[in-house]
Design an enzyme around this catalytic site. Structure first.
Site, PDB file in Angstrom:
ATOM      1  N   ASP A 338       0.786  -1.115  -0.023  1.00  0.00           N
ATOM      2  CA  ASP A 338       0.075   0.036  -0.108  1.00  0.00           C
ATOM      3  C   ASP A 338       0.793   1.137   0.055  1.00  0.00           C
ATOM      4  O   ASP A 338       1.955   0.830  -0.099  1.00  0.00           O
ATOM      5  CB  ASP A 338      -1.086  -0.202   1.562  1.00  0.00           C
ATOM      6  CG  ASP A 338      -1.662   1.312   1.170  1.00  0.00           C
ATOM      7  OD1 ASP A 338      -2.165   2.146   0.435  1.00  0.00           O
ATOM      8  OD2 ASP A 338      -1.655   1.957   2.566  1.00  0.00           O
ATOM      9  N   ASP A 535      -1.726  -0.916   6.270  1.00  0.00           N
ATOM     10  CA  ASP A 535      -2.623  -0.284   7.608  1.00  0.00           C
ATOM     11  C   ASP A 535      -3.565   0.322   7.703  1.00  0.00           C
ATOM     12  O   ASP A 535      -3.754   0.293   8.519  1.00  0.00           O
ATOM     13  CB  ASP A 535      -1.292   0.986   7.726  1.00  0.00           C
ATOM     14  CG  ASP A 535      -1.488   2.091   6.869  1.00  0.00           C
ATOM     15  OD1 ASP A 535      -1.906   1.859   5.424  1.00  0.00           O
ATOM     16  OD2 ASP A 535      -1.432   3.122   7.461  1.00  0.00           O
ATOM     17  N   ASP A 539      -6.983  -2.403   3.346  1.00  0.00           N
ATOM     18  CA  ASP A 539      -6.458  -2.884   2.679  1.00  0.00           C
ATOM     19  C   ASP A 539      -6.903  -3.831   3.471  1.00  0.00           C
ATOM     20  O   ASP A 539      -5.991  -5.197   2.554  1.00  0.00           O
ATOM     21  CB  ASP A 539      -4.754  -2.491   3.773  1.00  0.00           C
ATOM     22  CG  ASP A 539      -4.788  -1.390   2.494  1.00  0.00           C
ATOM     23  OD1 ASP A 539      -4.545  -0.479   1.483  1.00  0.00           O
ATOM     24  OD2 ASP A 539      -3.563   0.338   3.625  1.00  0.00           O
TER      25      ASP A 539
END
Length: 647
Positions: A338, A535, A539
């Site tokens: 990410d 995080d 996600d």
């Protein structure tokens, strides 16, 4: 052993009434052997019933070897009494006494294996040192603040919402938020980070961290078993208790191995009898096969290494939730990252405020403040922080709703407001008037957020989220390890390209929604085992879908719950460490399994009497114990693994 080897072989003294009285000396040996076997009765209680149930286990081999030795020796002792009473020649009596009594073998087989298990348990105990040290960190007392009063209470008595004081040198008794004071807190016990972290009003503190300077007053947010420390202890404990896939393979092998060994022992005994050897010789070879083949080393090969690997990870702020995660991490081929909060720092700051024509900057910020204060996204936090710094008042909005991966919507005095990406806001308003500014901001690595009200563009606010200092080196290390690194982000293409360039990432996917991230992970998995590092709430689907989900410790609870591995220090460098530790653990497991199989492949033929070697069953028992200890010590070498060396 003193009687059989000390006296008979070394000439050590015995009481006069036993000297040359072979029948009585044999009786003393039988009584002593029976006592030792009783002390070690756990082998017989477990092993013999398992044999009759048709599911022989490791204890069955020990019990059979010892029992057969004892029963045969008892029969020989009976013959000794008969021969002694009949005044048989000394040569016949001496042959029976010296060559056919195996009471010392019956006693020493379980005794030696018990000693081996003792050493093994000591070795295994060291593997949980990290868990024990975490438990010891749990603070026992807290200073409760009630008005102007201070009262020391048990940490277990703290309740959510209570105020507690932490003076310099004291451990924080519960997770909480600083309400007054400032200090530096040593968080190394939880994160492995050696430098104290500055804490001010509004910052969070965790139980078991140590206040190093000023006095602070905090409000408890999580107490008892709900604290971060307690969750870490549970995670490490649960992971140590789970079995990695390779451990289940070893279990299946052991299930076939024990019956096969019993069959081999029977074949060896019968084979030597057919070859013309004495019953005593054939029996000794069969017993040697039984006791030397005990597959304890095979059963220990994986769990001990997994326990050590988990302990090393915990000491360095890397939490593997399961043994399977510890095993799988080392075999990944693709790492999907990410962007916000993972590659970047995750705490962006507002850099540009660009109102649309006819809109004042204060109005844009008030609307943005009113909408974004309900969101937990890092970009929202940056806008809220900027509004507070400038003294802007937030408009009171209602009906707030987050559209994951797109933006936000809310109502203000009957009007509908939207904030979010260019594609999202473009559905509701004409955004072409700020196109040139949008391109310039993206080329500078900034992320623009548009705002509109009832179809009218209000303006655009840009934030910049710096790349983490260690992201570049960590991504370089991942590439050096032969891994493909891909960045997945909901941000726009131009900004994503700039961040990827700065971090050294060759491949990225931009402008994707949470469900699209999950689809991208499934596509990547078709090309190889894939890990996802993230995080945020957005996600979570990708973390669950990946072969290995890795959550940044500073992320949301949803992301952490969805992941297989949690990085307490929120650093990409720990992704490298986790993979290297997984590979080192798997190497240790494979070494252990190799030595366990190699040991049996070499020792079974020796015990069977091949190569003209006559193995004493006691030697077999000692060798079996040594093999288990060797496996434990090899696994403990993982404690020397330099996890911080990511190069």
């Amino acid at each position: 052993m003193y009687i059989t080897m000390g006296h008979n072989m070394l000439g050590l003294p015995l009481p006069s009434f036993l000297t040359k009285n072979h029948a009585l000396t044999g009786t003393v040996q039988m009584i002593l052997a029976a006592a030792v076997m009783y002390v070690n009765r756990k082998f017989f209680v477990s092993g013999i019933p398992a044999l009759f149930r048709g599911g022989p286990n490791m204890d069955t081999l020990v019990a059979m070897g010892s029992s057969i030795s004892f029963i045969w020796s008892t029969v020989v002792l009976g013959r000794l009494f008969i021969l002694t009473a009949g005044n048989a020649p000394d040569e016949t009596v001496m042959d029976l006494y010296h060559n056919q009594l195996y009471f010392e073998t019956a006693a020493m087989i379980p005794a030696l294996i018990s000693v081996g298990k003792l050493l093994e348990s000591i070795s295994k105990g060291r593997t949980t040192d990290a868990l024990k040290s975490l438990i010891k960190l749990t603070p026992s007392t807290a200073v409760l603040v009630t008005g102007d009063e201070r009262k020391e209470i048990s940490a277990q008595e703290l309740r959510v919402g209570d105020l507690f004081e932490v003076k310099p040198g004291m451990a924080v008794p519960a997770d909480g938020t600083v309400v007054s004071g400032a200090s530096a807190v040593d968080e190394s016990a939880l994160t492995g980070e050696s430098m104290p972290v500055e804490k001010h009003e509004g910052d969070e503190v965790s139980a078991a961290t140590v206040n190093t300077s000023g006095s602070i007053i905090c409000r408890a947010t999580r107490v008892g078993n709900e604290t971060l420390l307690s969750q870490i202890i549970k995670t490490v404990s649960d992971a140590a208790a789970t079995k990695a896939p390779i451990a289940r393979l070893a279990d299946r092998v052991s299930g076939v191995f024990v019956p096969a060994v019993i069959l081999i022992a029977a074949v060896v005994t019968i084979g030597w009898l057919i070859a013309g050897q004495t019953f005593v010789f054939a029996l000794a070879r069969g017993i040697s096969v039984l006791v030397i083949s005990c597959p304890c080393a095979l059963g220990l090969a994986t769990p001990v290494a997994v326990m050590v690997g988990n302990g090393v990870g915990a000491r360095n702020g890397i939490l593997f939730k399961t043994g399977e995660a510890l095993e799988t991490a080392g075999s990944v081929k693709i790492i999907a990252l990410d962007k916000t909060g993972t590659v970047t720092q995750g705490n962006p700051a507002v850099t540009d405020i660009i109102p649309a024509d006819g809109v004042k900057e204060e109005e844009l910020m008030s609307i943005a403040f009113g909408v974004e204060e309900h969101s937990e996204h890092p970009i929202a936090a940056a806008i809220v922080e900027k509004a507070k710094e400038s003294g802007t008042a937030a408009y009171a909005v209602t009906g707030f709703n987050a559209v994951p991966g797109n933006g936000l919507e809310a109502r203000l005095d009957g009007s509908l407001i939207h904030g979010g990406s260019r594609e999202f806001i473009g559905r509701f308003a004409d955004i072409s008037s700020l196109s040139a500014e949008y391109v310039d901001l993206c080329n500078a690595g900034k992320t623009p957020t548009y705002f509109e009200r009832d179809g009218r563009l209000i303006g655009m606010i840009a934030v910049a989220d710096p790349v983490r200092e260690d992201s570049g080196s960590a991504i370089g290390a991942l590439k050096d390890m032969g891994l493909e690194v891909v960045m997945l982000t909901g941000d726009n293409e131009v900004t994503a390209a700039e961040i990827a360039k700065r971090a050294g990432i060759d491949s990225f996917r931009a402008g994707i929604l949470p469900d699209e991230k999950e689809k991208e992970i499934r596509k990547l998995k078709e090309r190889g085992r894939t890990a996802m590092v993230g995080d945020g709430i957005n996600d979570a689907p990708a973390l669950v879908s990946a072969d290995v989900g890795i959550a940044i410790g500073a992320g949301t609870d949803v992301a952490i719950d969805s992941a297989d591995i949690v990085l307490m220090k929120s650093s990409l460098a720990d992704v490298v460490k986790a993979i290297r530790l997984s590979r080192a653990t798997m190497t240790s497991i494979k070494e252990n399994l190799f030595w366990a199989f190699f040991y049996n492949a070499v020792c079974i033929p020796l015990a069977a009497g091949l190569f003209a070697y006559k193995m004493n069953p006691m030697v077999g028992a000692a060798a079996m114990s040594l093999s288990s200890l060797t496996v434990c010590l090899n696994a403990l070498r993982l404690n020397l693994f330099r996890v911080n060396n990511i190069s």
